[in-house]
Design a protein around this motif. Structure first.
Motif, PDB file in Angstrom:
ATOM      1  N   GLN A 175     -24.696  -2.368  -9.687  1.00  0.00           N
ATOM      2  CA  GLN A 175     -23.315  -1.893  -9.753  1.00  0.00           C
ATOM      3  C   GLN A 175     -23.232  -0.752 -10.755  1.00  0.00           C
ATOM      4  N   GLN A 176     -22.469   0.294 -10.401  1.00  0.00           N
ATOM      5  CA  GLN A 176     -22.349   1.454 -11.284  1.00  0.00           C
ATOM      6  C   GLN A 176     -20.932   2.002 -11.256  1.00  0.00           C
ATOM      7  N   ASP A 177     -20.592   2.744 -12.330  1.00  0.00           N
ATOM      8  CA  ASP A 177     -19.389   3.567 -12.345  1.00  0.00           C
ATOM      9  C   ASP A 177     -19.661   4.764 -13.244  1.00  0.00           C
ATOM     10  N   PRO A 178     -18.860   5.834 -13.154  1.00  0.00           N
ATOM     11  CA  PRO A 178     -19.164   7.061 -13.922  1.00  0.00           C
ATOM     12  C   PRO A 178     -19.227   6.842 -15.432  1.00  0.00           C
ATOM     13  N   SER A 179     -18.425   5.917 -15.945  1.00  0.00           N
ATOM     14  CA  SER A 179     -18.409   5.686 -17.398  1.00  0.00           C
ATOM     15  C   SER A 179     -19.590   4.850 -17.871  1.00  0.00           C
ATOM     16  N   GLY A 180     -20.195   4.100 -16.955  1.00  0.00           N
ATOM     17  CA  GLY A 180     -21.302   3.238 -17.323  1.00  0.00           C
ATOM     18  C   GLY A 180     -20.892   1.860 -17.798  1.00  0.00           C
ATOM     19  N   PRO A 188       0.827  -1.210   0.000  1.00  0.00           N
ATOM     20  CA  PRO A 188       0.000   0.000   0.000  1.00  0.00           C
ATOM     21  C   PRO A 188       0.860   1.258   0.000  1.00  0.00           C
ATOM     22  N   GLN A 189       0.358   2.294  -0.644  1.00  0.00           N
ATOM     23  CA  GLN A 189       1.034   3.579  -0.687  1.00  0.00           C
ATOM     24  C   GLN A 189       0.037   4.663  -0.317  1.00  0.00           C
ATOM     25  N   ASP A 190       0.542   5.796   0.182  1.00  0.00           N
ATOM     26  CA  ASP A 190      -0.336   6.896   0.571  1.00  0.00           C
ATOM     27  C   ASP A 190      -1.146   7.385  -0.619  1.00  0.00           C
ATOM     28  N   THR A 191      -2.453   7.251  -0.534  1.00  0.00           N
ATOM     29  CA  THR A 191      -3.351   7.724  -1.580  1.00  0.00           C
ATOM     30  C   THR A 191      -4.588   8.320  -0.935  1.00  0.00           C
ATOM     31  N   ASP A 192      -5.237   9.194  -1.663  1.00  0.00           N
ATOM     32  CA  ASP A 192      -6.453   9.840  -1.166  1.00  0.00           C
ATOM     33  C   ASP A 192      -7.663   9.049  -1.637  1.00  0.00           C
ATOM     34  N   ALA A 216     -11.744   8.420  -5.224  1.00  0.00           N
ATOM     35  CA  ALA A 216     -10.296   8.586  -5.328  1.00  0.00           C
ATOM     36  C   ALA A 216     -10.000  10.033  -5.697  1.00  0.00           C
ATOM     37  N   ASN A 217      -9.176  10.686  -4.880  1.00  0.00           N
ATOM     38  CA  ASN A 217      -8.818  12.090  -5.113  1.00  0.00           C
ATOM     39  C   ASN A 217     -10.055  12.970  -5.254  1.00  0.00           C
ATOM     40  N   GLY A 218     -11.044  12.685  -4.448  1.00  0.00           N
ATOM     41  CA  GLY A 218     -12.261  13.476  -4.422  1.00  0.00           C
ATOM     42  C   GLY A 218     -13.257  13.142  -5.498  1.00  0.00           C
ATOM     43  N   ALA A 219     -12.924  12.212  -6.405  1.00  0.00           N
ATOM     44  CA  ALA A 219     -13.816  11.870  -7.517  1.00  0.00           C
ATOM     45  C   ALA A 219     -14.444  10.505  -7.283  1.00  0.00           C
ATOM     46  N   TYR A 220     -15.709  10.406  -7.601  1.00  0.00           N
ATOM     47  CA  TYR A 220     -16.445   9.144  -7.478  1.00  0.00           C
ATOM     48  C   TYR A 220     -15.926   8.143  -8.501  1.00  0.00           C
TER      49      TYR A 220
END
Length: 624
Positions: free
Chosen positions: A341-346, A255-259, A299-303
């Motif tokens: 199940q969903q994601d922004p791209s569809g 693991p690495q530091d990630t938002d 991730a990084n403030g984005a869904y």
């Protein structure tokens, strides 16, 4: 490894079943999950551990995982500090082979079939029952390794309640309140808590902290319509936010530091009607249960993606107690499961369903004052999976003076999860809709030995074979059914007792859990230590309003995978010590100082994820 198991098995058998006479009285403990009706523990042909409210309160622990670590048959994996994904395995089974219920309602997430124990806090919990072994015949799909049943605060008379405020390192706080009472034919119990922490850095590198928030609310309402008829309603809601670090699959495999963070929302509910006519031995229970889980990742403030799952269960149970300590129960139920199940791209968007109709029977018969026999069977008719049957049968002998000996056998099933079947994450994972259900057949022998009026020793030996185990494909991009059989065997010992003001509880587990590789050779399974255990001491000072609680839990060496090289690595053994010192000001007020991981022991349950560091807590509780 086989030689080690034989020695452990022999040791347990000698200790438990050697001739031993005492003048102690048999301790009767009622189990709410050992059968479809509450049953005396002496009649159970299975290993059962119960953690009561007195133990929970004395420990000062915040989360359920703190008390499960080291319990007999339990393998616990926590991906960092409090709030990180926490999995529980029982008797070498998978994390989604443990069925978890809160106030009788299943809380397993249908997406992956498991429960993230990080979000189970203890503020409103009065007892925890751990029933080990195959229990699908009683409780359905998923109860392969066992069942964990959690009971929350119930109505009490007269009116009672409490308010608790805790503050700890890392800007941590926990506020909890509860109230319960009865008014005529109505009873109620309300509970709420709010936990916040900046957390700690769980990665071996960097210094970014992973915070955690958890808010819970639950209520139980009851209406005694007539002496024979009662309606109950229970509702539970959990809202949590957990920061986490993403694994570096390109350079280190760690693991690495990630938002990154996950937003979790769960709610469960149950409405049931109990009808027990006076002057008869019949009773019936008609109910509706709902279990909803919602997980959103950022991730990084984005869904980035999300999934939702929901399970609706309608059931009817009729029971007839035809003689003392003997009953016959019939069960029928209808289950409807939904997964989205969903994601922004569809690309990953999908909606799936599964419906099932089940019938079951549970029989417990007291042959005499010393013998009981039990048998349960269940048939599940699924519209997507193949139909399945599960069973359990056992014989229990309790000659009095607190001693018991039992033997049992059973078969349990676990249907593939929605993610294993249909999960679709472009470039990383594709589901396999041709998966078959997993089947586990198990045998167990165990018993209890009353050493004196205050001391009891219990133990069990077991062996299980799992067919059609679902595992990752060779390239980790999908799921498959393994052709060969997985094998699990182990031994468990528990001791509990009291000497003057000192209460002691302890457990030890030996586990040999193996899974076939792609060539058919059996290999040790990951994240399951061969040796684990705990010991706790609760001491009340005479003539002083002080109470000292100390708990040490041991996790032996275990294996994990480095996902950069896909090589197997060893995680070192460790011992964690927690300590709580409580001071009672008066009948209403209590102060407590608590240290979690007192000696700041570095440890990892999952490769690269640093476990909970030392943390001090100060709390004040007002009770009326």
């Amino acid at each position: 490894m086989t030689h080690s198991y034989s020695k452990a098995a022999a040791a347990v058998a000698v200790v438990l079943f050697a001739s031993h006479q005492t003048q102690a009285q048999q301790i009767e403990t009622i189990s709410v999950i050992g059968a479809r009706l509450p049953v005396q523990q002496a009649q159970l042909s299975a290993a059962l551990t119960k953690i009561d409210r007195a133990h929970i309160e004395a420990s000062g622990a915040i989360s359920v995982t703190e008390l499960l670590r080291g319990q007999a048959g339990i393998s616990l994996s926590q991906s960092g500090a409090r709030g990180a994904v926490t999995q529980v395995r029982m008797r070498g089974s998978e994390a989604n082979h443990v069925l978890v219920m809160v106030d009788g309602v299943e809380i397993n997430d249908l997406s992956d079939g498991g429960v993230d124990f990080a979000h189970l806090h203890l503020d409103n919990i009065t007892s925890i029952e751990i029933l080990r072994g195959p229990q699908s015949a009683l409780w359905g799909n998923g109860a392969v390794g066992g069942v964990i049943s959690i009971t929350t605060l119930q109505a009490q008379e007269p009116l009672s309640g409490q308010l608790k405020l805790e503050a700890g390192d890392a800007s941590s706080s926990n506020l909890a309140a509860s109230i319960s009472g009865k008014q005529g034919e109505f009873n109620y119990a309300l509970n709420a808590s709010d936990y916040n922490s900046d957390g700690q850095n769980v990665s071996r590198q960097g210094n970014e902290k992973d915070g955690y928030e958890n808010r819970q609310f639950s209520t139980g309402l009851g209406w005694q319509i007539t002496p024979a008829s009662k309606v109950n309603l229970s509702v539970r809601h959990v809202s949590a936010s957990s920061d986490y670090d993403e694994t570096d699959y390109a350079v280190t495999g760690l693991p690495q530091d990630t938002d990154h963070y996950t937003e979790i929302e769960q709610y469960q509910g149950k409405l049931n009607w109990l009808f027990a006519p006076e002057g008869t031995e019949w009773q019936q229970d008609l109910g509706l249960e709902l279990n909803h889980n919602d997980n959103q990742n950022f991730a990084n403030g984005a869904y980035t993606n999300a999934n939702q799952s929901e399970k609706l269960r309608l059931y009817w149970q009729g029971s007839y107690q035809y003689q003392q300590n003997s009953h016959l129960s019939l069960l029928t139920e209808r289950v409807e499961e939904d997964f989205d199940q969903q994601d922004p791209s569809g690309f990953s968007d999908q909606a799936r369903t599964n419906d099932a109709n089940s019938i079951g029977i549970d029989w417990l018969h007291q042959l005499s004052g010393q013998w009981s026999v039990s048998a349960s069977m269940r048939h599940d008719n699924n519209n997507f999976f193949e139909n399945a049957e599960s069973y359990q049968a056992g014989l229990s002998f309790y000659p009095g003076q607190g001693h018991k000996l039992y033997i049992s056998a059973g078969k349990a099933i676990k249907n593939p999860t929605f993610i294993e079947l249909f999960g679709f994450f472009p470039g990383s994972f594709i589901g396999n809709p041709d998966l078959q259900a997993e089947h586990s057949v198990s045998m167990e022998i165990g018993g209890e030995l009353q050493l004196s009026q205050q001391w009891q020793l219990s133990g069990a030996l077991y062996k299980a074979r799992l067919k059609d185990e679902i595992a990752s494909s060779a390239d980790f991009t999908s799921s498959i059914n393994l052709k060969d059989t997985s094998e699990r065997k182990g031994a468990e010992l528990e001791i509990r007792g009291q000497w003057h003001q000192l209460k002691l509880t302890g457990a030890y587990s030996y586990l040999d859990s193996q899974q076939p590789d792609f060539s058919g050779e059996l290999q040790p399974e990951l994240r399951r230590a061969n040796h684990s255990g705990f010991i706790s001491a609760d001491y009340s000072f005479p003539r002083l309003p002080l109470e000292l609680f100390i708990r040490a839990s041991y996790q032996g060496t275990q294996l994990d995978t480095n996902f950069l090289t896909f090589s197997t690595v060893k995680l070192p053994a460790y011992t964690l010590v927690d300590l709580a010192l409580s001071y009672r000001l008066d009948e209403q007020w209590k102060l407590r100082l608590r240290a979690e991981n007192l000696f700041d022991k570095e440890h990892e349950d999952v490769l690269g994820f640093v476990g909970q560091q030392r943390q001090f807590w100060l709390s004040a509780r007002y009770q009326f």
